[in-house]
Design a protein around this motif. Sequence first.
Motif: not given
Length: 328
Positions: A126-128, A130-131, A133-134, A137
């Motif tokens: 999940k953290n990976n 999110k990273e 995805n950031d 973006n």
Amino acid sequence: MNYIKKNLTDIFIFFILVSVTFLHYLYHFQISLLNFYHLPIMISGYLLGRRLAILYAFFTVLLVWVFILANQSIYHALQDQFQFKIDLTLWGGFLILSGWAGSLSENLRAELRTSDRLRVELAQDKNNLKELNDKLNEANELLAEKVAQRTKELEESHEELKQLSWTDPLTGLFNRRSCEERFQNEINRFKRTQKSFSIILSDIDHFKKINDNYGHNMGDQVLVETARIIKNYSRKTDMVFRWGGEEFLFILTGTEINGGVIVGEKIRRSIEENEFLYNGNNVPVTMSFGVSVYEEGQTMEECIAVADENLYKAKRTGRNRVVSDQIQ
């Protein structure tokens, strides 16, 4: 030595099994035929659940050794009084049950460990994610900025190319190609406001003689200087085009025919009075003008044709003059 350390558990199990086997054959207890299968039974228990099988086997051997080595008379007394006997098959059964229980316990712990590991991995994923995805973006924003910047540059380049395609490179005036769109805009303005606009078509008198007598460089100089004078006498709303070699076309917005004649006369006089120098000597230059006003229903060609006819009249009647048949 390293092999012994790595396989200490297996060696200990082997010792237990061998000890039980020797005890079985050295001391003839009252046993059943099933006792001869104690070795595979114990191995089965070990394979099913190593840890608990080891524990039960250890205490089994320990109990047998305590009875036999410590005091055999106690063992025989218990056996005679209570019909007590050591049935290795029974202990083997205990080993199987213990092994099965140990196997379930180990499987459960393994599943719990796997579950914990999966939860940790899921949290890391999940953290990976999110990273990632950031970062995605950020990359999208950067790409959008670059696309917008590139689009703006392309639009500016397109506008520059458009202006270049519409501009005469020598005089800086609009060229003939760009006239049609602007003329149509004036017609649309006339339909909305009913305000007329005038057309002036002008031509430098005897321009061919200037080129023949003084060269094409002098002819270009005359064209550039003439364009400068025309710009000086034009309003910001007026449009001036280099129509042909030495011809110029004016669109005077919101101007009646009388106003067009006045503008043409001012430009004619200014050009006549201007000094066009060649090797320090003045070269006389004059222009002729034909003026017309747009009338409702006319096309661009029809309106310009009227101005061209008036220009032809100016040429026939002596040049260096402004002519219009529509003066009010």
